[in-house]
Design a protein around this motif. Structure first.
Motif, PDB file in Angstrom:
ATOM      1  N   ARG A  57      36.758  31.760  42.911  1.00 40.67           N
ATOM      2  CA  ARG A  57      35.832  31.371  43.961  1.00 40.67           C
ATOM      3  C   ARG A  57      35.377  32.918  44.486  1.00 40.67           C
ATOM      4  N   LEU A  58      34.247  33.025  45.048  1.00 36.73           N
ATOM      5  CA  LEU A  58      33.582  34.383  45.752  1.00 36.73           C
ATOM      6  C   LEU A  58      34.450  35.074  46.534  1.00 36.73           C
ATOM      7  N   PRO A  59      35.347  34.287  47.537  1.00 36.20           N
ATOM      8  CA  PRO A  59      36.114  35.082  48.462  1.00 36.20           C
ATOM      9  C   PRO A  59      37.103  35.901  47.535  1.00 36.20           C
ATOM     10  N   ARG A  63      37.718  39.977  46.796  1.00 32.07           N
ATOM     11  CA  ARG A  63      39.133  40.879  47.300  1.00 32.07           C
ATOM     12  C   ARG A  63      39.507  41.264  45.900  1.00 32.07           C
ATOM     13  N   LEU A  64      39.487  40.757  44.876  1.00 30.35           N
ATOM     14  CA  LEU A  64      39.799  41.333  43.684  1.00 30.35           C
ATOM     15  C   LEU A  64      39.122  42.670  43.214  1.00 30.35           C
ATOM     16  N   ALA A  65      37.802  42.529  43.540  1.00 35.28           N
ATOM     17  CA  ALA A  65      36.838  43.372  42.889  1.00 35.28           C
ATOM     18  C   ALA A  65      37.278  44.842  44.050  1.00 35.28           C
ATOM     19  N   ASP A  66      37.545  44.475  45.372  1.00 36.62           N
ATOM     20  CA  ASP A  66      38.089  45.647  46.247  1.00 36.62           C
ATOM     21  C   ASP A  66      39.191  46.442  45.782  1.00 36.62           C
ATOM     22  N   VAL A  67      40.098  45.478  45.359  1.00 35.78           N
ATOM     23  CA  VAL A  67      41.650  46.083  44.789  1.00 35.78           C
ATOM     24  C   VAL A  67      41.426  46.761  43.391  1.00 35.78           C
ATOM     25  N   ALA A  84      28.242  42.748  43.949  1.00 36.34           N
ATOM     26  CA  ALA A  84      29.072  42.720  45.064  1.00 36.34           C
ATOM     27  C   ALA A  84      28.661  43.442  46.244  1.00 36.34           C
ATOM     28  N   ALA A  85      27.447  44.184  46.057  1.00 39.52           N
ATOM     29  CA  ALA A  85      26.838  45.212  47.119  1.00 39.52           C
ATOM     30  C   ALA A  85      26.617  44.400  48.325  1.00 39.52           C
ATOM     31  N   ALA A 381      37.186  44.851  55.721  1.00 37.01           N
ATOM     32  CA  ALA A 381      36.557  44.056  56.780  1.00 37.01           C
ATOM     33  C   ALA A 381      35.499  43.356  56.262  1.00 37.01           C
ATOM     34  N   ARG A 382      34.756  43.561  55.310  1.00 37.27           N
ATOM     35  CA  ARG A 382      33.457  42.879  54.885  1.00 37.27           C
ATOM     36  C   ARG A 382      34.007  41.707  54.152  1.00 37.27           C
ATOM     37  N   SER A 383      34.823  41.880  53.058  1.00 36.11           N
ATOM     38  CA  SER A 383      35.251  40.961  52.233  1.00 36.11           C
ATOM     39  C   SER A 383      36.028  39.963  52.865  1.00 36.11           C
TER      40      SER A 383
END
Length: 413
Positions: A57-59, A63-67, A84-85, A381-383
């Motif tokens: 799911r999106l949340p 997080r995965l995209a951030d990592v 994701a922007a 912070a945002r994600s």
């Protein structure tokens, strides 16, 4: 697809799991490291990559995209409509003006006298004070960047000898500021551009300190872009070799800063021993400089090294140690609101590894109050706010809503 099968080169045929694996390997990350950083196991990552689990799911996807250092979700999902922007990267209102300044050249005539070097360097110092001050630091720096870049570029072209080299060193510093302004915005190509220009200006200035500073910031560029770890450490160590740490205080500080860069790089790929070894060297330098020493614009010193212990341990997925480091550091004595806010967010990341959501939300609010624009443009912070919006914990519900509004986040469907 079996784990050891080569990933296809045609992007259109790649599954979600294959795209995740490609991004993970490009960044030199192991499955245990990725799993730990997103709050899952190495087996979960393996199941994602092998297609045994569907797209999360999106949340969790954010997080995965951030990592994985992925700016657009389309790189993972293959769906160009999903970006994701809007969730993980904000665009500052002055971005068009700064972009134009970076791609416009003032070709002054030979009779156009440049501003004096001392006056220019004083303006550079004032710009750094704006960056480290409280309040809307991005907004304030964006007001002075375009003219400062143009005037320094003109001086570097018009002057000769020592004056030209000093102007170039000032120009390198100003590109660093531009890089910091652009960070965490959806313009990775401009971040790379400013990093490269700062290193070029530093080399043209033939100034080891300017080169060392450029190497510190280029390490951030490389990490964001997913460049190979070996290149980051090699650059830092080559720049450190140009310094005289035993003969000069500032050289010693920069030498320590570059070893801190190497520690962060090793931690990012999960190499605990090397991360600790290089962090110990940076720590020894900071201690030798004394508790009161702080570099005037890089902020290297005792408290900065202590604070980066949070990041090193969080990247190594050692939540307990990261939390312990967060509890020990004295952030109040760090003379930079942007730095204090960043390290508060890193403290929140440490508590997130421990599943302590109340502490996470408290620290994110504190970071927002300390430096609003630092928090608004921070990916974690945002994600995290998007993720916690789904939390059933009533204790944090109102605070999450407050953060969602203040960070300018869309509401996930």
């Amino acid at each position: 697809m079996p784990a050891d099968t080569d990933i296809a080169s045609d992007d259109s045929t790649l599954t979600f799991g294959q795209r995740v694996r490609r991004a993970r390997e490009r960044n030199g990350l192991t499955r245990p490291v990725v799993g730990g950083l997103v709050g899952r196991s190495a087996e979960w990552v393996k199941a994602i990559e092998n297609g045994r689990l569907n797209t999360p799911r999106l949340p969790l996807l954010l997080r995965l995209a951030d990592v994985l250092g992925v700016a657009d979700l389309a790189e993972l999902t293959g769906d160009e409509r999903v970006s994701a922007a809007s969730y993980t990267k904000a665009a500052h209102s002055a971005l068009p003006a700064v972009r134009q300044a970076l791609t416009t050249y003032r070709l002054g005539g030979a009779d156009e006298e440049p501003e004096g070097v001392e006056e220019l360097l004083s303006r550079v110092s004032e710009a750094w004070q704006l960056w480290h001050g409280s309040g809307e630091h991005r907004t304030r720096v964006a007001r002075v960047l375009p003219d400062l870049l143009g005037d320094l570029q003109h001086a570097a072209r018009a002057l000769e000898g020592a004056g030209r080299r000093r102007a170039l060193a000032g120009l390198a510093q100003t590109y660093h500021l531009a890089q910091l302004y652009l960070a965490f915005q959806p313009v990775p190509e401009l971040v790379t551009l400013t990093g490269d220009r700062s290193m070029s200006a530093a080399q043209d200035a033939d100034c080891p300190r300017a080169i060392a500073t450029a190497a510190w910031y280029m390490n951030h560029v490389f990490r964001e872009a997913g460049e190979r770890h070996e290149a980051r450490v090699d650059l830092a160590m080559k720049a450190a070799a140009l310094l005289r740490p035993d003969a000069d205080v500032e050289d010693r500080a920069l030498w320590g800063l570059l070893h801190l860069a190497a520690a962060l790089s090793y931690a990012k790929i999960g190499q605990r021993g090397n991360a600790e070894r290089y962090w110990d060297r940076a720590d020894a330098v900071a201690r030798s400089l004394g508790d009161d020493y702080v570099h005037p614009y890089l902020v290297f010193g005792r408290r900065m090294v202590d604070a980066y212990a949070i990041t090193v341990n969080a990247d190594l997925v050692r939540g307990h140690r990261a939390v312990s480091a967060a509890e020990r550091v004295d952030l109040a004595s760090v003379p930079s609101a942007t730095r204090r806010s960043f390290h508060l967010i890193e403290s929140a990341r440490a508590y997130r590894l421990q599943g302590e959501h109340v502490a996470v939300v408290h620290l994110l609010r504190k970071a927002l109050e300390t430096s609003p624009e630092t928090a608004r443009f921070n990916l974690f912070a945002r994600s995290t706010v998007v993720e916690l919006a789904d939390s059933p914990n009533a204790v944090i519900r109102d605070d999450v809503r407050y953060l969602t509004t203040k960070l300018g986040m869309p509401t996930a469907a």
